[in-house]
Design a protein around this motif. Structure first.
Motif, short mmCIF file in Angstrom:
data_model
loop_
_atom_site.label_atom_id
_atom_site.label_comp_id
_atom_site.label_asym_id
_atom_site.label_seq_id
_atom_site.Cartn_x
_atom_site.Cartn_y
_atom_site.Cartn_z
N ASN A 169 0.86 -1.18 0.00
CA ASN A 169 0.00 0.00 0.00
C ASN A 169 0.90 1.23 0.00
OD1 ASN A 169 -2.56 -1.45 0.32
ND2 ASN A 169 -1.82 -1.91 2.37
N ARG A 170 0.61 2.16 -0.89
CA ARG A 170 1.44 3.36 -1.01
C ARG A 170 0.55 4.57 -1.22
NH1 ARG A 170 6.60 5.47 -2.51
NH2 ARG A 170 6.59 6.88 -4.30
N ALA A 171 0.82 5.63 -0.46
CA ALA A 171 0.08 6.88 -0.61
C ALA A 171 1.07 8.02 -0.80
CB ALA A 171 -0.80 7.14 0.60
N ASN A 202 4.33 4.23 2.96
CA ASN A 202 4.48 2.92 2.32
C ASN A 202 4.27 1.80 3.34
OD1 ASN A 202 5.89 3.99 -0.34
ND2 ASN A 202 6.88 5.00 1.39
N GLU A 203 3.58 0.75 2.91
CA GLU A 203 3.28 -0.37 3.80
C GLU A 203 3.45 -1.67 3.03
OE1 GLU A 203 -0.35 -1.74 6.77
OE2 GLU A 203 -0.86 -0.86 4.82
N SER A 350 15.32 3.57 4.78
CA SER A 350 14.73 2.23 4.83
C SER A 350 13.96 2.02 6.12
CB SER A 350 15.83 1.16 4.74
OG SER A 350 16.46 1.17 3.48
N SER A 351 13.01 1.08 6.05
CA SER A 351 12.27 0.66 7.24
C SER A 351 13.08 -0.42 7.97
CB SER A 351 10.92 0.08 6.84
OG SER A 351 11.07 -1.21 6.26
N HIS A 364 6.47 2.65 6.47
CA HIS A 364 7.61 3.58 6.44
C HIS A 364 7.22 4.82 5.64
CE1 HIS A 364 11.79 4.83 6.59
NE2 HIS A 364 11.77 5.06 5.29
N SER A 365 7.47 5.98 6.24
CA SER A 365 7.20 7.25 5.56
C SER A 365 8.50 7.96 5.23
CB SER A 365 6.34 8.16 6.45
OG SER A 365 5.06 7.61 6.66
#
Length: 395
Positions: A169-171, A202-203, A350-351, A364-365
């Motif tokens: 999922n990305r916004a 981002n997920e 990076s996450s 992670h944003s």
């Protein structure tokens, strides 16, 4: 005869007037939007009365391609590979389209890599970007004036042989002035600056039928921002503790790097291939760059907490696969064979590596800001954020 010459003059005036009216200056946001729309569906997001503008391409994994802080006629900040975007040919190992915020995943190297097949040597000949984060598009879920969201279901197998079933999922959000001020703790009313602030949220979610564990390999969200290099641009990496960093491509020439004022400075000229990384214990979630010629200050923030385990992307069988980097910065340059991917430079984050049960996820944003305008006000902003003056950003 008079009518004939009058007609010619009018026709010439219309043609030249039309050319002038529609002439688009290279290097502007308008130029890049016009180009992108000739080749891919491109979403333009706006805020700040249309001055903050952002181009997003769903076919490139919902990638933020470029942005502007002063409308269509303003500078276009993201680096674009015009040749690759216009080409009908797909490259074998990676398609370098550019873009100032692109979604990737790690690890790149090691026994849990998703860029090498099981049993292959860790060499460039065997390296391969997974097509799901290279050439496959993301689906549009929703869209508004200042935001858009995307989704992608994918399956990957790592070097160890573990199968990942993932929902991404990305916004993408374009900030208003209040949000920029709140995030950075600044007052833009006191500064004569144009700005754009862009966030990618981002997920990755485990939608498979088995949990992800350290013993079989974990994944990380990896966001890379590709920007335009110049002889006048320097990257700024703040750190905490000792100024320790990992160098990926051998020794860095002394005139390409400096450590001072609690900051690592690197040339962003696109002429010498250099990459460094910071471990969690050395990470401060604030990096950026400054172009002294165009007077553009770029600032990046990203999600960072108490996590200590990050995937290791070194191209080797690793004794410590979860002692990797949070931050990477990269200056592109010629490869050993004389070719070159860019030139560009990158600001990356990076996450952490997370063990995920079924239907669990990690987010992670990554936020990119560009500021442009009065040099004295840019200097004031730089002092507030990085505790240095613009004149200190030198090697």
């Amino acid at each position: 005869m008079k009518y004939y010459f009058f007609t010619l003059i009018m026709a010439f005036s219309l043609i030249t007037g039309c050319d002038e009216k529609h002439q688009i200056k290279e290097g502007t946001f308008e130029y890049d939007i016009d180009f992108l729309k000739q080749h891919q569906e491109t979403i333009v997001l706006t805020n700040n009365d249309g001055k903050s503008r952002v181009a997003v391409v769903p076919a490139y994994q919902g990638r933020i391609m470029t942005s502007s802080s002063s409308g269509e006629k303003g500078n276009s900040y993201g680096w674009l590979n015009y040749e690759a975007i216009a080409s009908d040919k797909l490259e074998e190992k990676i398609n370098v389209y550019g873009g100032e915020d692109r979604f990737w995943m790690g690890p790149e190297g090691g026994q849990y890599s998703i860029f090498f097949k099981n049993g292959d040597d860790f060499t460039f000949d065997k390296w391969q970007t997974p097509k799901q984060i290279d050439i496959e598009g993301f689906d549009i879920v929703s869209q508004s004036e200042s935001s858009a969201s995307f989704q992608k279901e994918m399956k990957l197998e790592n070097y160890h042989g573990f199968p990942f079933h993932i929902q991404v999922n990305r916004a993408v959000n374009v900030f208003d002035q209040k949000t920029v001020e709140g995030n950075l703790g600044i007052d833009l009313h006191q500064l004569q600056l144009d700005y754009v602030g862009i966030e990618s949220v981002n997920e990755i979610k485990n939608i498979g039928n088995q949990p992800w564990s350290k013993d079989t390999g974990l994944l990380s969200i990896w966001i890379l921002g590709m920007l335009k290099p110049s002889d006048q641009t320097k990257m700024m990496v703040t750190y905490k503790g000792a100024p320790e960093y990992k160098s990926y491509f051998g020794d860095i020439p002394s005139d390409n790097i400096a450590v001072k004022n609690d900051m690592i400075l690197l040339k962003a000229d696109g002429k010498h291939r250099t990459k460094i990384g910071l471990a969690p214990e050395n990470t401060n979630p604030l990096i950026g760059s400054y172009d002294t010629e165009k007077k553009i200050l770029t600032v990046c923030q990203f999600t960072f907490g108490e996590d200590k385990e990050y995937v290791n992307s070194l191209w080797e069988h690793q004794e410590t696969p979860y002692q990797g980097d949070v931050v990477n910065v990269y200056n592109d340059g010629p490869l050993e064979d004389g070719g070159q991917l860019g030139p560009f430079y990158e600001l990356e984050s990076s996450s952490p590596a997370k063990e995920l049960g079924i239907n669990e996820s990690v987010k992670h944003s990554h936020i990119t800001y560009h500021f442009e305008g009065d040099e004295a006000d840019l200097n004031s902003l730089c002092q507030q954020l990085f505790k240095v003056q613009l004149s200190d950003i030198s090697i």
